[in-house]
Every structure is written in C-alpha cells, then in structure tokens.
Write an enzyme that holds these catalytic residues in place. Structure first.
Site, short mmCIF file in Angstrom:
data_model
loop_
_atom_site.label_atom_id
_atom_site.label_comp_id
_atom_site.label_asym_id
_atom_site.label_seq_id
_atom_site.Cartn_x
_atom_site.Cartn_y
_atom_site.Cartn_z
N THR A 148 1.64 -22.33 20.19
CA THR A 148 0.26 -22.16 20.67
C THR A 148 -0.54 -21.35 19.66
O THR A 148 -0.10 -20.49 19.29
CB THR A 148 0.61 -21.77 22.12
OG1 THR A 148 -1.05 -21.49 22.74
CG2 THR A 148 1.14 -20.30 22.37
N GLN A 149 -1.82 -21.71 20.06
CA GLN A 149 -2.90 -20.69 19.19
C GLN A 149 -2.95 -19.33 20.03
O GLN A 149 -3.66 -18.54 19.35
CB GLN A 149 -4.20 -21.42 19.03
CG GLN A 149 -4.32 -22.53 18.16
CD GLN A 149 -5.67 -23.28 18.30
OE1 GLN A 149 -6.58 -22.67 18.73
NE2 GLN A 149 -5.59 -24.39 17.49
N CYS A 150 -2.49 -19.49 21.42
CA CYS A 150 -2.81 -18.12 22.21
C CYS A 150 -1.89 -16.99 21.52
O CYS A 150 -1.15 -17.46 20.84
CB CYS A 150 -2.32 -18.64 23.55
SG CYS A 150 -3.46 -19.43 24.55
N THR A 188 0.71 -1.18 0.07
CA THR A 188 -0.05 0.07 -0.18
C THR A 188 0.71 1.15 -0.05
O THR A 188 0.49 2.09 -0.61
CB THR A 188 -0.99 -0.12 1.22
OG1 THR A 188 -1.78 -1.18 1.19
CG2 THR A 188 -1.86 1.24 1.14
N ASP A 212 1.80 -6.80 -4.28
CA ASP A 212 1.02 -7.06 -3.09
C ASP A 212 1.47 -7.98 -2.15
O ASP A 212 1.98 -9.26 -2.80
CB ASP A 212 -0.40 -7.21 -3.33
CG ASP A 212 -1.27 -7.21 -2.32
OD1 ASP A 212 -2.09 -6.00 -2.13
OD2 ASP A 212 -1.36 -8.07 -1.23
N SER A 213 1.74 -7.81 -1.07
CA SER A 213 2.52 -8.76 -0.16
C SER A 213 1.83 -9.91 -0.03
O SER A 213 2.55 -10.96 0.49
CB SER A 213 2.72 -8.10 1.36
OG SER A 213 1.49 -8.12 1.95
N SER A 214 0.52 -10.20 -0.45
CA SER A 214 -0.26 -11.52 -0.58
C SER A 214 0.40 -12.30 -1.63
O SER A 214 0.40 -13.47 -1.36
CB SER A 214 -1.66 -11.57 -0.88
OG SER A 214 -2.22 -10.49 0.08
N ASP A 235 0.38 -7.10 4.94
CA ASP A 235 -0.11 -8.30 5.17
C ASP A 235 0.76 -9.41 5.56
O ASP A 235 0.19 -10.39 6.27
CB ASP A 235 -1.33 -8.57 3.90
CG ASP A 235 -2.46 -7.75 3.89
OD1 ASP A 235 -2.52 -6.81 4.63
OD2 ASP A 235 -3.05 -7.66 2.79
N THR A 286 3.37 -9.96 14.65
CA THR A 286 2.35 -10.22 14.16
C THR A 286 1.37 -9.38 13.70
O THR A 286 1.39 -8.31 14.53
CB THR A 286 1.50 -11.49 15.06
OG1 THR A 286 0.66 -12.20 14.20
CG2 THR A 286 0.85 -11.05 16.33
#
Ligand code: ASP
Length: 343
Positions: free
Chosen positions: A277-279, A15, A59-61, A92, A167
């Site tokens: 972990t998902q945490c 962007t 685009d970073s995707s 992203d 993140t």
C-alpha cells in the site's frame, strides 16, 4: 561472552562522518579515525570498540548490492569476535540498507544497530554524538550472559526501531525516521527503556549469511491517470523478475480491463507482483474491496503491512533462493525477520 562487550563499529559513510568543505560549502566524507577523536566520550563507554571503515566512505545515495554484501561480509567475518555491531550509514537509504542486511542474516543472535545523523559530527548542534553513543550502548546491552538485542535495529533521535519496519520521513528534523506499523522497541530518556515484549528472540541456530540479491526488480507506484502504455512498458522490461506494485488504501487498484490483462500477462510470464500500500500505515487486505478482488484472483502476492523499503529488499533476497512459484508466495507473505505482521 567477554566481561566488557566487544563492539564493532562499521563506518560506511554519510553525514555522521562528514565535514564541510569551506571553499565549496559542500559536505564531504573525512577520515574515519577523526570520528573517534571528535567524540572522546567513546572512550568512556563500558565496552571495547573496534572500528572498520569503508576504504572510500560513500553517501548513502550510492549504496548498492555490492556495498550491502560488503557490510554483511564484515559482520560475518567478525561475528564470533564481536558481541554487537553498530553500522554507520547515511540516513537517506538507511532503511533500505538495514532491511537488506536483516534479510541477508538468518538466525541472527547479536545486535546490529544502524545509526547516522542529520548534522555532521563537527557541527555545534550535531545529533551525531547522542545517536552514536546510545547506539553503542544498545549494542552492548546484555542479559543472562547474552546480547539483549538479537536483531537488526535502527537508532535515531532517542528511539530504537526494528530496522526493517522503518522509513525515512524527514530530510531536516532530527526525528528522521518512523516505524508506522511496529512500535519503537526501546526509548532513550533518563533511562534506556527496552520494550522486552517487542524484541525478537533468536533461536539457537547457526547464523546463515546469504549475500546474493537479484535486482531485476522495480517499484511501480500507481496514480490516478497512469497510462497502460507506461505500465506495459515497465512490465515488458527484459529479464524483469518482480514488481512492488504500490497500490491505494488496503491494496486497491483500477479495475480497468486492459490494466488487469497486463498484470495477468506479466504473472503468466513468471513475474512476481507484490501488492504494497501507498498508505504510510495499515495493511493490504486483498478482497476487502471489489477493487482488489481481481488481484486476489490473479494470485498477486500480498505485502500486508510491509514498508516499500523492506518489500523491495525482501523481493531481491527471495528471488535468489530458488523457490517455486508457490513457495515464493508463501515465503513473501510470512514474516521472515519481523518485517510484517502475521495478519
Ligand atoms: N546524504 C546523506 C546520506 O544519506 C544524508 C545522511 O547522512 O543522513 O548519506
């Protein structure tokens, strides 16, 4: 080192360098040279700025292993000439890209600051200018004739983070990133406050660049009710070499026998399974609960407090390093670039 630091600005897309196509309303990348003309303030900074742009900004995707290798090559080629690097990518996948670059470059002793923006540079309320100008200032910081920052970082909305701890947390807010398990290493306000005790200090060793990653990997996020059939199908993917297993809490999973058997079979086939972990914050602690003792017995690798972004890139990196099973576990479970706490 030059009296005025030499900063190399690498534009890959995102962007920050986009404009609105008023016919379609969509954002598209524009010529990087326009970026400098959009921010005349760049000319006022107390450093020499050179720019290199991806021929076709992305685009970073669309980031992939080749793009990561291309960024590392630009840094490697210009390593002696530049005192610091600023890499512009879309936000992203910035945490993945910056983590990947941190693993590719061993013994880094110069700053590599990733940044981007939520609004295009031409937008009236853009965050691009502040992010870019401060990122360049950070890359220019020197102390005792050496760069003050000697690692891969990510600067966004007044905060500088260790990149492989970050993140993306928000698709709209200017504060788009978080570093849940490691504090910001610098903050920009009226003054630029660097937390010296949090900085990585480089050894006096030569830079080693390793650009080959192995992407025969998968992230498998568990959820209550996931079927063993799905797990089996994933673990049977041809040539699969490693799995980031996103688990619950401090690294817990179901104790269902069939599920454990599937993991065991995969490990016996030579597939590495990493427990992350998902945490959002906190650490895996294998054996803390009964629901993770079986994983410890199977020799599942602990991702400790690593992010999924850093874990998947570390996995792709280590898979290409010709390590024995034992070495792989030792290397994964220790901090290589500050990506995990030594717990
Ligand atoms: N979609 C964009 C990208 O990641 C968003 C951004 O630049 O922040 O490339």
């Amino acid at each position: 080192m030059a009296i005025k630091p030499n900063i190399l600005l690498i534009y890959t897309g995102g962007t920050i360098g986009m404009v609105k196509d008023y016919k379609t309303g969509a954002l598209r990348a524009f010529d990087f040279n326009n970026l400098r003309s959009r921010i005349p303030e760049l000319n006022q900074l107390d450093c020499n700025i050179k720019t290199i742009s991806f021929e076709e900004p992305i685009d970073s995707s669309n980031m992939n292993l080749d793009n990561w290798a291309a960024i590392a090559t630009i840094i490697e080629t210009n390593y002696q000439l530049a005192d610091g690097f600023v890499v512009l990518t879309g936000s992203d996948t910035m945490s993945y890209t910056a983590s990947a670059i941190s693993f590719m470059l061993e013994n880094l002793s110069k700053p590599i600051v990733f940044t981007g923006s939520q609004l295009p540079i031409g937008d009236l309320r853009t965050d691009a200018k502040e992010n870019l100008i401060t990122a360049i200032q950070i890359a220019s910081l020197q102390e005792n004739n050496a760069p003050k920052i000697q690692e891969v970082c990510l600067y966004f909305e007044y905060k500088l983070y260790r990149a492989n701890r970050t993140t993306k947390i928000n698709a709209e807010h200017f504060e788009a990133f978080n570093s849940p398990n490691y504090p910001a290493i610098a903050e920009s306000g009226v003054h630029l406050k660097v937390q010296n005790h949090l900085l990585h200090i480089a050894d006096d060793k030569e830079l080693v660049v390793r650009k080959k990653f192995n992407n025969n990997v998968v992230v498998l996020k568990l959820f209550p009710g996931i079927s063993n059939h799905v797990i089996q199908t994933i673990l049977n993917i041809k040539n699969l070499k490693g799995v980031i297993l996103e688990t619950y809490g401090s690294g817990n999973t179901s104790t269902n026998k069939e599920f454990i058997n599937l993991l065991s079979k995969a490990i016996n086939k030579g597939i590495y399974i990493i427990d992350v972990t998902q945490c959002v914050s906190g650490s895996v602690s294998l054996g803390q609960y009964e629901t993770s003792t079986h994983l410890k017995e199977l020799d599942v690798i602990s991702g400790k407090d690593i992010t999924t972004e850093a874990a998947i890139t570390k996995l792709m990196y280590l898979l290409n390093q010709n390590l024995t099973k034992k070495e792989f576990k030792i290397f994964f479970e220790k901090s290589l670039r500050g990506e995990m706490s030594d717990i």
